[in-house]
Enzyme design. Structure first.
Site, PDB file in Angstrom:
ATOM      1  N   HIS A   1       0.798  -1.233   0.000  1.00 53.98           N
ATOM      2  CA  HIS A   1       0.000   0.000   0.000  1.00 53.98           C
ATOM      3  C   HIS A   1       0.828   1.280   0.000  1.00 53.98           C
ATOM      4  CE1 HIS A   1       0.720  -0.153   4.363  1.00 53.98           C
ATOM      5  NE2 HIS A   1       0.490   1.146   4.356  1.00 53.98           N
TER       6      HIS A   1
HETATM    7  C1  UD1 Z   1      -2.568   5.806   5.315  1.00 59.17           C
HETATM    8  C2  UD1 Z   1      -1.327   6.398   5.950  1.00 59.17           C
HETATM    9  C3  UD1 Z   1      -0.200   5.378   5.916  1.00 59.17           C
HETATM   10  C4  UD1 Z   1      -0.631   4.072   6.532  1.00 59.17           C
HETATM   11  C5  UD1 Z   1      -1.905   3.572   5.879  1.00 59.17           C
HETATM   12  C6  UD1 Z   1      -2.379   2.362   6.620  1.00 59.17           C
HETATM   13  C7  UD1 Z   1      -0.965   8.830   5.652  1.00 59.17           C
HETATM   14  C8  UD1 Z   1      -0.203   9.851   4.882  1.00 59.17           C
HETATM   15  N1  UD1 Z   1      -0.871   7.573   5.196  1.00 59.17           N
HETATM   16  O1  UD1 Z   1      -2.270   5.545   3.945  1.00 59.17           O
HETATM   17  O2  UD1 Z   1       0.904   5.885   6.653  1.00 59.17           O
HETATM   18  O3  UD1 Z   1       0.396   3.133   6.367  1.00 59.17           O
HETATM   19  O4  UD1 Z   1      -2.908   4.591   5.969  1.00 59.17           O
HETATM   20  O5  UD1 Z   1      -3.252   1.571   5.909  1.00 59.17           O
HETATM   21  O6  UD1 Z   1      -1.606   9.157   6.612  1.00 59.17           O
HETATM   22  N2  UD1 Z   1      -9.503   4.619   1.044  1.00 59.17           N
HETATM   23  C9  UD1 Z   1     -10.692   3.946   0.975  1.00 59.17           C
HETATM   24  N3  UD1 Z   1     -11.302   3.576   2.142  1.00 59.17           N
HETATM   25  C10 UD1 Z   1     -10.798   3.872   3.357  1.00 59.17           C
HETATM   26  C11 UD1 Z   1      -9.585   4.580   3.413  1.00 59.17           C
HETATM   27  C12 UD1 Z   1      -8.958   4.945   2.240  1.00 59.17           C
HETATM   28  O7  UD1 Z   1     -11.203   3.649  -0.102  1.00 59.17           O
HETATM   29  O8  UD1 Z   1     -11.393   3.512   4.390  1.00 59.17           O
HETATM   30  C13 UD1 Z   1      -8.834   4.982  -0.228  1.00 59.17           C
HETATM   31  C14 UD1 Z   1      -9.206   6.370  -0.745  1.00 59.17           C
HETATM   32  O9  UD1 Z   1      -9.219   6.326  -2.131  1.00 59.17           O
HETATM   33  C15 UD1 Z   1      -8.000   7.197  -0.301  1.00 59.17           C
HETATM   34  C16 UD1 Z   1      -6.863   6.203  -0.389  1.00 59.17           C
HETATM   35  O10 UD1 Z   1      -7.421   4.958  -0.017  1.00 59.17           O
HETATM   36  O11 UD1 Z   1      -7.786   8.313  -1.104  1.00 59.17           O
HETATM   37  C17 UD1 Z   1      -5.707   6.530   0.516  1.00 59.17           C
HETATM   38  O12 UD1 Z   1      -6.153   6.694   1.874  1.00 59.17           O
HETATM   39  P1  UD1 Z   1      -5.301   7.602   2.899  1.00 59.17           P
HETATM   40  O13 UD1 Z   1      -5.843   7.471   4.267  1.00 59.17           O
HETATM   41  O14 UD1 Z   1      -5.130   8.969   2.372  1.00 59.17           O
HETATM   42  O15 UD1 Z   1      -3.868   6.970   2.818  1.00 59.17           O
HETATM   43  P2  UD1 Z   1      -3.431   5.454   2.882  1.00 59.17           P
HETATM   44  O16 UD1 Z   1      -2.764   5.107   1.608  1.00 59.17           O
HETATM   45  O17 UD1 Z   1      -4.556   4.612   3.367  1.00 59.17           O
HETATM   46  N1  UDP Z   2      -3.655  -5.634   8.830  1.00 57.86           N
HETATM   47  C1  UDP Z   2      -4.910  -6.244   8.842  1.00 57.86           C
HETATM   48  N2  UDP Z   2      -5.461  -6.652   7.661  1.00 57.86           N
HETATM   49  C2  UDP Z   2      -4.821  -6.512   6.464  1.00 57.86           C
HETATM   50  C3  UDP Z   2      -3.546  -5.890   6.450  1.00 57.86           C
HETATM   51  C4  UDP Z   2      -2.994  -5.434   7.651  1.00 57.86           C
HETATM   52  O1  UDP Z   2      -5.495  -6.413   9.912  1.00 57.86           O
HETATM   53  O2  UDP Z   2      -5.382  -6.922   5.430  1.00 57.86           O
HETATM   54  C5  UDP Z   2      -3.073  -5.147  10.113  1.00 57.86           C
HETATM   55  C6  UDP Z   2      -1.704  -5.690  10.446  1.00 57.86           C
HETATM   56  O3  UDP Z   2      -1.786  -6.930  11.133  1.00 57.86           O
HETATM   57  C7  UDP Z   2      -1.156  -4.595  11.334  1.00 57.86           C
HETATM   58  C8  UDP Z   2      -1.753  -3.330  10.725  1.00 57.86           C
HETATM   59  O4  UDP Z   2      -2.894  -3.754   9.989  1.00 57.86           O
HETATM   60  O5  UDP Z   2      -1.638  -4.737  12.658  1.00 57.86           O
HETATM   61  C9  UDP Z   2      -0.777  -2.639   9.801  1.00 57.86           C
HETATM   62  O6  UDP Z   2      -1.438  -1.623   9.110  1.00 57.86           O
HETATM   63  P1  UDP Z   2      -1.010  -1.108   7.665  1.00 57.86           P
HETATM   64  O7  UDP Z   2      -0.159  -2.122   6.996  1.00 57.86           O
HETATM   65  O8  UDP Z   2      -2.252  -0.670   6.991  1.00 57.86           O
HETATM   66  O9  UDP Z   2      -0.195   0.229   7.982  1.00 57.86           O
HETATM   67  P2  UDP Z   2       1.331   0.547   8.371  1.00 57.86           P
HETATM   68  O10 UDP Z   2       1.701  -0.314   9.530  1.00 57.86           O
HETATM   69  O11 UDP Z   2       2.158   0.316   7.156  1.00 57.86           O
HETATM   70  O12 UDP Z   2       1.302   1.998   8.708  1.00 57.86           O
END
Ligand code: UD1
Ligand code: UDP
Length: 385
Positions: A205
């Protein structure tokens, strides 16, 4: 007893904030859970509240998705009047997402003490939005709660006061250890037709990996080769869903929706190897002793490489395939870093409840003086050090 606002906003926050809330409430503190709404899909949000038994948030800011500035700005605009109304003694933020930084900035100007859980982690990769969030959040925090000695070293090198820095261990591992038996009872392997030790688990991601179709295509090519040796399951993050569907995945890779917490821990625990660009997954695989290959050029969690099962493979497809083959032939020995023992949140509660109040906060008369800088900050350019 103090009134403490705990902030959560996205998937990796929930498993970090839950044990901290429990430890604080167990000692009699008044805790308010504020959810910014950065993640909102049931599979990215609701399932974690159900799996981890987190109570519904006391306040929901509902900010949703947007550009960095939009999202950060919306959290700040909603959090500022909330702080004014609630008037907490302490605000706790976790991790490195936009919600973390937004609430940190508001708190720093509003006056309560600010505690950052997971302070001091540094990738030294300024193209990662999370690196900006980490450095800026630490800069305005009073309590820097570090998960590992490398994080403490980073904070010392950046010039923070010793009384701010606390080596507390890893709260994510508190939650992992609390829930491991329940996770192992999950029927997720049967649901996906998987056998323990005979599949690889993948998550992708990071913007650097999934936003550019050329990069993602290269990664999928590598995964396709690996799947020839070890079938792969890939729970799809919503950020990557559209591009994965457009590009299509090679045979042997199965795409499934994002997994819930208990199911995902069960999948990690049973996997032969985990391939990931997630921060938290590098830590959980280390705690579980499962081989992890990280599809990034750097990590803010070097302890998982030095004292765990993590191997950095970078993003070059050939190097990824070679690294995974090496790990499958000769898996790294399981090791778990010190203080990743399930007690980090107890140590955090001790720090926060014995850490004075905003009125007794030591007010530094000058900016921290970096002892070594990977990148000169604005103060380096404008002030004599
Ligand atoms: C965010 C965090 C990242 C973290 C990740 C965990 C920032 C800058 N990034 O990244 O550090 O590792 O979360 O998963 O804060 N979207 C959905 N449904 C949701 C949420 C998001 O469809 O519930 C989609 C939307 O199109 C959105 C995109 O995902 O624009 C990105 O979501 P966003 O929260 O901005 O960043 P992440 O890539 O999820
Ligand atoms: N995780 C989850 N389901 C998934 C992928 C990740 O429950 O399909 C959990 C994982 O076990 C960990 C957390 O989400 O506890 C990590 O989040 P993510 O990878 O989204 O973000 P990051 O740690 O990179 O910020």
């Amino acid at each position: 007893m103090p009134r403490i606002v705990c902030v959560a906003g996205a998937r990796p926050n929930y498993m970090k904030i839950k044990p901290v809330m429990d430890a604080l409430e167990g000692r009699g503190a008044e805790v308010l859970l504020v959810h910014t709404g950065q993640h909102y899909d049931p599979a990215m949000n609701d399932v974690f509240f159900a799996d981890l038994g987190i109570r519904p948030p006391d306040r929901f800011l509902g900010v949703g998705s947007g550009t960095h500035a939009e999202q950060t700005g919306r959290v700040m605009t909603a959090f500022e009047p909330l702080l004014e109304e609630v008037s907490p003694d302490i605000v706790v933020v976790v991790g490195d997402i936009n919600s973390t930084l937004a609430c940190a900035l508001v708190t720093a100007k509003a006056g309560p003490l600010l505690a950052h859980v997971e302070a001091g982690l540094r990738s030294r990769d300024w193209s990662m939005p999370e690196e900006v969030n980490r450095v800026a959040t630490d800069r305005v925090a009073d309590h820097l709660l570090a998960p590992s000695p490398d994080a403490v070293d980073n904070l010392r090198a950046e010039g923070y006061r010793e009384d701010q820095i606390h080596l507390v261990g890893n709260v994510m591992i508190d939650t992992l250890l609390t829930n491991l038996a329940r996770a192992r009872a999950s029927d997720v392997l049967a649901r996906h037709g998987l056998t323990r030790g005979e599949f690889g688990l993948v998550t992708l991601h990071r913007p650097a990996n999934v936003d550019d179709p050329a990069v993602l295509t290269g990664l999928l090519k590598a995964l396709g080769e690996i799947a020839g040796r070890c079938p792969l399951l890939l729970p799809v993050h919503p950020r990557a869903a559209g591009r994965l569907a457009e590009i299509g995945v090679p045979g042997g890779i199965r795409l499934v929706p994002p997994a819930g917490y208990l199911d995902f821990i069960a999948l990690q625990d049973a996997a032969r190897v985990v391939l990931t660009d997630s921060g938290g997954v590098q830590e959980e695989t280390t705690a579980l002793g499962v081989p992890c290959v990280t599809l990034r050029d750097n990590t803010e969690r070097p302890i998982t490489v030095e004292q765990g099962t993590n191997v950095l493979a970078g993003r070059d497809p050939e190097r990824i395939v070679a690294t995974v083959n090496r790990v499958l032939d000769d898996p790294p020995a399981p090791r778990r870093p010190e203080l990743w023992d399930g007690r980090a949140s107890d140590r955090i509660a001790d720090v926060l409840l014995n850490g004075g109040t905003a009125s007794t906060r030591p007010r530094p008369t000058s900016l921290p003086r970096p002892k070594s800088a990977d990148r000169p900050g604005p103060e380096d350019r404008t002030l004599p050090i």
